[in-house]
Write a protein that holds these residues in place. Structure first.
Motif, PDB file in Angstrom:
ATOM      1  N   ILE A 155       0.833  -1.207   0.000  1.00 50.38           N
ATOM      2  CA  ILE A 155       0.000   0.000   0.000  1.00 50.38           C
ATOM      3  C   ILE A 155       0.866   1.255   0.000  1.00 50.38           C
ATOM      4  O   ILE A 155       0.633   2.198  -0.761  1.00 50.38           O
ATOM      5  CB  ILE A 155      -0.954  -0.001   1.217  1.00 50.38           C
ATOM      6  CG1 ILE A 155      -2.002  -1.107   1.070  1.00 50.38           C
ATOM      7  CG2 ILE A 155      -1.635   1.360   1.375  1.00 50.38           C
ATOM      8  CD1 ILE A 155      -2.866  -1.301   2.304  1.00 50.38           C
ATOM      9  N   GLY A 158       2.462   1.958  -3.366  1.00 53.85           N
ATOM     10  CA  GLY A 158       1.539   2.624  -4.287  1.00 53.85           C
ATOM     11  C   GLY A 158       1.320   4.079  -3.926  1.00 53.85           C
ATOM     12  O   GLY A 158       1.245   4.944  -4.807  1.00 53.85           O
ATOM     13  N   LEU A 159       1.232   4.361  -2.619  1.00 48.95           N
ATOM     14  CA  LEU A 159       1.021   5.731  -2.139  1.00 48.95           C
ATOM     15  C   LEU A 159       2.169   6.644  -2.554  1.00 48.95           C
ATOM     16  O   LEU A 159       1.957   7.709  -3.162  1.00 48.95           O
ATOM     17  CB  LEU A 159       0.867   5.724  -0.623  1.00 48.95           C
ATOM     18  CG  LEU A 159       0.870   7.092   0.068  1.00 48.95           C
ATOM     19  CD1 LEU A 159      -0.341   7.922  -0.359  1.00 48.95           C
ATOM     20  CD2 LEU A 159       0.920   6.938   1.581  1.00 48.95           C
ATOM     21  N   PRO A 199      -0.315  -2.079  -5.082  1.00 51.53           N
ATOM     22  CA  PRO A 199       0.241  -0.745  -5.342  1.00 51.53           C
ATOM     23  C   PRO A 199      -0.305  -0.113  -6.617  1.00 51.53           C
ATOM     24  O   PRO A 199      -0.408   1.119  -6.689  1.00 51.53           O
ATOM     25  CB  PRO A 199       1.752  -1.006  -5.450  1.00 51.53           C
ATOM     26  CG  PRO A 199       1.888  -2.449  -5.740  1.00 51.53           C
ATOM     27  CD  PRO A 199       0.730  -3.119  -5.069  1.00 51.53           C
ATOM     28  N   VAL A 202      -3.689   1.448  -5.608  1.00 51.41           N
ATOM     29  CA  VAL A 202      -3.449   2.637  -4.770  1.00 51.41           C
ATOM     30  C   VAL A 202      -2.875   3.769  -5.612  1.00 51.41           C
ATOM     31  O   VAL A 202      -3.286   4.928  -5.495  1.00 51.41           O
ATOM     32  CB  VAL A 202      -2.493   2.295  -3.609  1.00 51.41           C
ATOM     33  CG1 VAL A 202      -2.142   3.546  -2.810  1.00 51.41           C
ATOM     34  CG2 VAL A 202      -3.115   1.242  -2.691  1.00 51.41           C
ATOM     35  N   LEU A 205      -5.571   5.353  -7.691  1.00 53.58           N
ATOM     36  CA  LEU A 205      -6.472   6.140  -6.838  1.00 53.58           C
ATOM     37  C   LEU A 205      -5.843   7.502  -6.501  1.00 53.58           C
ATOM     38  O   LEU A 205      -6.522   8.528  -6.527  1.00 53.58           O
ATOM     39  CB  LEU A 205      -6.789   5.379  -5.551  1.00 53.58           C
ATOM     40  CG  LEU A 205      -7.766   4.207  -5.670  1.00 53.58           C
ATOM     41  CD1 LEU A 205      -7.855   3.451  -4.343  1.00 53.58           C
ATOM     42  CD2 LEU A 205      -9.155   4.704  -6.088  1.00 53.58           C
ATOM     43  N   ILE A 206      -4.556   7.491  -6.187  1.00 56.18           N
ATOM     44  CA  ILE A 206      -3.849   8.736  -5.862  1.00 56.18           C
ATOM     45  C   ILE A 206      -3.805   9.660  -7.081  1.00 56.18           C
ATOM     46  O   ILE A 206      -3.984  10.875  -6.970  1.00 56.18           O
ATOM     47  CB  ILE A 206      -2.415   8.437  -5.385  1.00 56.18           C
ATOM     48  CG1 ILE A 206      -2.425   7.651  -4.067  1.00 56.18           C
ATOM     49  CG2 ILE A 206      -1.606   9.726  -5.224  1.00 56.18           C
ATOM     50  CD1 ILE A 206      -2.964   8.412  -2.887  1.00 56.18           C
TER      51      ILE A 206
END
Length: 355
Positions: A155, A158-159, A199, A202, A205-206
């Motif tokens: 996570i 990916g962030l 990832p 995520v 999404l970001i």
């Protein structure tokens, strides 16, 4: 040999000295804030998910500091150094894990003071500086995800990857290097891990608010980037001249780094071990992005700016110390520390002189 119990103190002292030096020196020497900072503050009066030139993060952070500190110039120099220091912390943490020796880990970070991207140019908070902590953290959590296979690491990968691209699109070159590393081991071990999708989800999404903004604004940020890399006159020679210029300038920028490195080594010999996962990882995250940049310039005749390479050398210290650790001569440690301090003092002195 530096005593192990003193390593953390020395490292924290270095971080504090770096942060204070490169916050105060430009604050007292510069009459005005750098242009990129002024531009970001102007854009920050009307926050959006992108601008003509850049994705949003390099504007978001100065705006946050403006809300906290107002028109205090020192705050924006401090912002840059916070980004640099956070990056050094991530690099040091990974270096301790890779090298199993805190003195070597400390040296791998100290070597970065020989690269002017991490001292002399940092007072100007811009898209290049904005990438730095996300670059380091993306690399760190890439390794943690690969090694430990824990959901929270995937996570965070990916962030930070998403935040990196929201800082500057060239961050994609690092992500390509990481992706190739995972593909390499996927093919080698012939075992697919469905956590690889975490990832990616995520990350998307970001990025999604910025991607929607891009569509609504006719991809003008991408168009601006392509325009900046296009030469004034397009000729076949550009495919050779621009990559060559980039190589020459980059080698000049890295010269102090290699001088520092040579002071601590007996020789430059090392054996490549194709079964060493740490070595393979460092190659993919350190040299693949650089090769991709030069390849871009070579194939497209693109004029790439020197400062665009700012985050690409963050793990140079770790790479070379890891691969030459058997050649390290700790009897030369005092000479290395003296030279490191000389560069640490000389850089702000030169900055003061030319300001």
């Amino acid at each position: 040999m530096i005593k192990k119990k003193n390593i953390s103190f020395i490292f924290n002292l270095f971080l504090l000295a770096h942060l204070l030096t490169w916050t105060l020196i430009p604050f007292f020497s510069n009459k005005n804030l750098p242009l990129d900072v002024i531009e970001a503050l102007a854009w920050g009066t009307n926050l959006d998910w992108g601008w003509d030139k850049h994705p949003p993060l390099s504007v978001f952070f100065p705006e946050i500091f403006y809300q906290l500190f107002g028109n205090q110039d020192w705050a924006y120099y401090l912002l840059s150094q916070i980004f640099v220091v956070f990056s050094f912390v991530a690099i040091f943490k990974l270096a301790k894990e890779f090298l199993k020796n805190e003195t070597y880990a400390l040296i791998s970070v100290f070597l970065l003071e020989g690269i002017y991207f991490y001292n002399f140019t940092t007072p100007e908070f811009n898209v290049n500086v904005c990438q730095i902590p996300f670059w380091s953290l993306t690399v760190y959590y890439s390794w943690q995800s690969f090694k430990n296979d824990k959901i929270h690491n995937w996570i965070l990968l990916g962030l930070f990857a998403g935040l990196g691209v929201l800082s500057k699109y060239l961050f994609i070159y690092l992500l390509l290097g990481i992706k190739l590393f995972f593909i390499y081991y996927l093919k080698k071990e012939k075992k697919f891990n469905f956590k690889y999708f975490i990832p990616i989800v995520v990350f998307l999404l970001i990025l999604s608010p910025h991607l929607m903004w891009l569509v609504e604004n006719n991809y003008k940020t991408i168009a601006y980037g392509l325009e900046r890399t296009s030469p004034v006159s397009s000729t076949f020679l550009n495919h050779f001249i621009y990559p060559l210029k980039l190589i020459v300038v980059q080698m000049g920028s890295l010269l102090p780094f290699f001088i520092l490195l040579s002071l601590i080594l007996k020789n430059f010999k090392f054996k490549f071990n194709k079964n060493d996962k740490k070595s393979i990882f460092l190659i993919f995250i350190t040299f693949v992005p650089i090769v991709l940049m030069f390849t871009t310039s070579l194939f497209f005749g693109a004029k790439l700016r020197t400062m665009w390479m700012t985050p690409f050398y963050l793990f140079f210290g770790l790479f070379f110390i890891y691969h030459f650790k058997t050649s390290i001569n700790l009897n030369s440690l005092k000479r290395f520390i003296f030279s490191f301090l000389f560069i640490f003092i000389l850089s702000p002195a030169v900055y003061l002189y030319i300001s």
